[in-house]
Write a protein that holds these residues in place. Structure first.
Motif, PDB file in Angstrom:
ATOM      1  N   VAL A 296       0.840  -1.201   0.000  1.00 51.96           N
ATOM      2  CA  VAL A 296       0.000   0.000   0.000  1.00 51.96           C
ATOM      3  C   VAL A 296       0.871   1.246   0.000  1.00 51.96           C
ATOM      4  N   ASN A 297       1.922   1.237   0.797  1.00 55.25           N
ATOM      5  CA  ASN A 297       2.761   2.425   0.888  1.00 55.25           C
ATOM      6  C   ASN A 297       3.559   2.688  -0.382  1.00 55.25           C
ATOM      7  N   VAL A 298       3.919   1.643  -1.111  1.00 55.38           N
ATOM      8  CA  VAL A 298       4.544   1.857  -2.423  1.00 55.38           C
ATOM      9  C   VAL A 298       3.551   2.550  -3.355  1.00 55.38           C
ATOM     10  N   LEU A 299       2.320   2.064  -3.345  1.00 53.41           N
ATOM     11  CA  LEU A 299       1.281   2.685  -4.176  1.00 53.41           C
ATOM     12  C   LEU A 299       1.053   4.134  -3.769  1.00 53.41           C
ATOM     13  N   LEU A 300       0.929   4.381  -2.479  1.00 60.04           N
ATOM     14  CA  LEU A 300       0.684   5.742  -2.004  1.00 60.04           C
ATOM     15  C   LEU A 300       1.848   6.666  -2.335  1.00 60.04           C
ATOM     16  N   SER A 301       3.061   6.137  -2.252  1.00 62.84           N
ATOM     17  CA  SER A 301       4.232   6.937  -2.611  1.00 62.84           C
ATOM     18  C   SER A 301       4.195   7.320  -4.085  1.00 62.84           C
ATOM     19  N   GLU A 302       3.798   6.375  -4.928  1.00 62.16           N
ATOM     20  CA  GLU A 302       3.690   6.674  -6.357  1.00 62.16           C
ATOM     21  C   GLU A 302       2.641   7.751  -6.633  1.00 62.16           C
ATOM     22  N   GLU A 303       1.621   7.775  -5.765  1.00 59.99           N
ATOM     23  CA  GLU A 303       0.548   8.767  -5.908  1.00 59.99           C
ATOM     24  C   GLU A 303       0.843  10.055  -5.141  1.00 59.99           C
ATOM     25  N   GLU A 304       2.037  10.130  -4.529  1.00 59.34           N
ATOM     26  CA  GLU A 304       2.458  11.289  -3.739  1.00 59.34           C
ATOM     27  C   GLU A 304       1.500  11.549  -2.566  1.00 59.34           C
ATOM     28  N   LEU A 305       1.090  10.457  -1.948  1.00 55.53           N
ATOM     29  CA  LEU A 305       0.235  10.521  -0.764  1.00 55.53           C
ATOM     30  C   LEU A 305       1.037  10.062   0.443  1.00 55.53           C
ATOM     31  N   ARG A 306       0.541  10.390   1.629  1.00 57.98           N
ATOM     32  CA  ARG A 306       1.264  10.042   2.854  1.00 57.98           C
ATOM     33  C   ARG A 306       1.265   8.531   3.077  1.00 57.98           C
ATOM     34  N   GLN A 307       2.228   8.073   3.843  1.00 54.90           N
ATOM     35  CA  GLN A 307       2.329   6.663   4.201  1.00 54.90           C
ATOM     36  C   GLN A 307       1.356   6.326   5.346  1.00 54.90           C
ATOM     37  N   ILE A 308       0.952   5.060   5.419  1.00 52.24           N
ATOM     38  CA  ILE A 308       0.100   4.613   6.519  1.00 52.24           C
ATOM     39  C   ILE A 308       0.879   3.624   7.378  1.00 52.24           C
ATOM     40  N   ASP A 309       0.512   3.567   8.663  1.00 45.35           N
ATOM     41  CA  ASP A 309       1.237   2.689   9.567  1.00 45.35           C
ATOM     42  C   ASP A 309       0.532   1.335   9.698  1.00 45.35           C
ATOM     43  N   LEU A 310       1.138   0.451  10.500  1.00 49.85           N
ATOM     44  CA  LEU A 310       0.643  -0.918  10.599  1.00 49.85           C
ATOM     45  C   LEU A 310      -0.770  -0.979  11.180  1.00 49.85           C
ATOM     46  N   ASP A 311      -1.025  -0.188  12.207  1.00 57.71           N
ATOM     47  CA  ASP A 311      -2.365  -0.201  12.808  1.00 57.71           C
ATOM     48  C   ASP A 311      -3.415   0.279  11.815  1.00 57.71           C
ATOM     49  N   GLU A 312      -3.064   1.275  11.012  1.00 53.83           N
ATOM     50  CA  GLU A 312      -4.013   1.766  10.013  1.00 53.83           C
ATOM     51  C   GLU A 312      -4.360   0.684   9.002  1.00 53.83           C
ATOM     52  N   VAL A 313      -3.335   0.004   8.503  1.00 55.12           N
ATOM     53  CA  VAL A 313      -3.610  -0.996   7.475  1.00 55.12           C
ATOM     54  C   VAL A 313      -4.391  -2.169   8.053  1.00 55.12           C
ATOM     55  N   LYS A 314      -4.132  -2.509   9.314  1.00 61.75           N
ATOM     56  CA  LYS A 314      -4.895  -3.598   9.937  1.00 61.75           C
ATOM     57  C   LYS A 314      -6.382  -3.266   9.991  1.00 61.75           C
ATOM     58  N   SER A 315      -6.703  -2.000  10.160  1.00 66.87           N
ATOM     59  CA  SER A 315      -8.111  -1.593  10.207  1.00 66.87           C
ATOM     60  C   SER A 315      -8.769  -1.613   8.835  1.00 66.87           C
ATOM     61  N   MET A 316      -7.959  -1.761   7.785  1.00 68.00           N
ATOM     62  CA  MET A 316      -8.460  -1.733   6.409  1.00 68.00           C
ATOM     63  C   MET A 316      -8.524  -3.111   5.768  1.00 68.00           C
ATOM     64  N   ILE A 317      -7.908  -4.118   6.388  1.00 67.09           N
ATOM     65  CA  ILE A 317      -7.797  -5.455   5.804  1.00 67.09           C
ATOM     66  C   ILE A 317      -9.095  -6.233   6.005  1.00 67.09           C
ATOM     67  N   GLY A 318      -9.403  -7.090   5.046  1.00 68.94           N
ATOM     68  CA  GLY A 318     -10.448  -8.075   5.282  1.00 68.94           C
ATOM     69  C   GLY A 318     -11.533  -8.164   4.242  1.00 68.94           C
ATOM     70  N   ASP A 319     -11.701  -7.140   3.435  1.00 64.17           N
ATOM     71  CA  ASP A 319     -12.796  -7.141   2.468  1.00 64.17           C
ATOM     72  C   ASP A 319     -12.308  -7.189   1.024  1.00 64.17           C
ATOM     73  N   GLY A 320     -11.084  -7.653   0.832  1.00 67.99           N
ATOM     74  CA  GLY A 320     -10.538  -7.764  -0.505  1.00 67.99           C
ATOM     75  C   GLY A 320      -9.661  -6.586  -0.888  1.00 67.99           C
ATOM     76  N   ALA A 321      -8.859  -6.789  -1.934  1.00 68.95           N
ATOM     77  CA  ALA A 321      -7.914  -5.765  -2.374  1.00 68.95           C
ATOM     78  C   ALA A 321      -8.579  -4.461  -2.805  1.00 68.95           C
ATOM     79  N   PRO A 322      -9.686  -4.499  -3.559  1.00 70.45           N
ATOM     80  CA  PRO A 322     -10.298  -3.221  -3.949  1.00 70.45           C
ATOM     81  C   PRO A 322     -10.717  -2.367  -2.760  1.00 70.45           C
ATOM     82  N   LYS A 323     -11.270  -3.004  -1.741  1.00 66.09           N
ATOM     83  CA  LYS A 323     -11.702  -2.248  -0.567  1.00 66.09           C
ATOM     84  C   LYS A 323     -10.501  -1.740   0.233  1.00 66.09           C
ATOM     85  N   LEU A 324      -9.441  -2.531   0.313  1.00 66.27           N
ATOM     86  CA  LEU A 324      -8.232  -2.087   1.001  1.00 66.27           C
ATOM     87  C   LEU A 324      -7.669  -0.846   0.328  1.00 66.27           C
TER      88      LEU A 324
END
Length: 222
Positions: A26-54
């Motif tokens: 996710v952070n590689v993608l966000l870096s390519e989009e010039e967006l801020r990085q997310i931390d581990l706790d943030e990504v854990k809250s986003m996991i579970g409903d498939g890649a498009p939802k993440l």
């Protein structure tokens, strides 16, 4: 547990901890989009409903352009699938439990919202693929959990009726999918649940995967 003839497992948050690899991709993608990085706790809250939802959750949380979501999902999968198993690990007790269940000759399946290719890569990298008779990924069917179709598909391939199966997951969509499919559901209390475990509606909560095998053995003996 009467007449248990198959066990279906979720993957992320149930069998394996994949959060670090997902965060890195996710952070590689966000870096390519010039967006801020997310931390581990943030990504854990986003996991579970498939890649498009993440990707949608990550881009939304960082102020990105959701109108480009389909393109961003494709790019995320390119990044993630190239390194899906670099840091991903099986949770404690998983290997021993799967081995014990195989000794009992209980057919096992994985039903996950993760894309099939990444799922297979992770299972093979961690030496888990051989334990499973069936693997259903998030892109195997048009539907994903909490829709019951992926569970029904796994059961059909296993030749097992819903009432003879058990689903093990970590999140509400696992329990909802199981209930909708007519399958009993246990939930682990680790993983990436988006709701309090007591509110998931599972028949039973287990704190570690190691607790599962004794439950299956004891119930089979009664």
């Amino acid at each position: 547990m009467p007449s248990l003839k198959a066990i279906i497992f979720d993957l992320d948050g149930t069998l394996v901890d994949s959060a670090r690899d997902l965060r890195d991709a996710v952070n590689v993608l966000l870096s390519e989009e010039e967006l801020r990085q997310i931390d581990l706790d943030e990504v854990k809250s986003m996991i579970g409903d498939g890649a498009p939802k993440l990707v949608e959750r990550a881009v939304s949380a960082t102020g990105g352009d959701l109108s480009r979501l389909p393109t961003l999902v494709v790019r995320f999968l390119q990044i993630y699938e190239a390194n899906a198993s670099r840091h991903t690990e099986a949770y404690p007790g998983v290997v021993e439990t799967l081995s014990g269940l195989r000794e009992l000759r209980i057919p096992l399946a994985v039903v996950t919202n993760k894309p099939y290719a990444a799922t297979i890569e992770i299972l093979e990298a961690l030496g888990l693929r051989a334990y499973f008779d069936v693997v259903v990924g998030g892109d195997t069917l048009p539907e994903r959990k909490p829709h019951p179709a992926p569970i029904h598909a796994a059961l059909k391939r296993l030749g097992v009726a819903p009432e003879a199966a058990l689903m093990i997951g970590d999140n509400y969509h696992d329990v909802q999918a199981a209930r909708a499919a007519g399958v009993r559901a246990f939930a682990v209390t680790y993983g990436y649940s988006h709701r309090p475990h007591a509110e998931l509606g599972a028949e039973r909560l287990i704190d570690t995967m190691s607790e599962l095998l004794p439950i299956v053995v004891n119930d089979a003996a009664t």
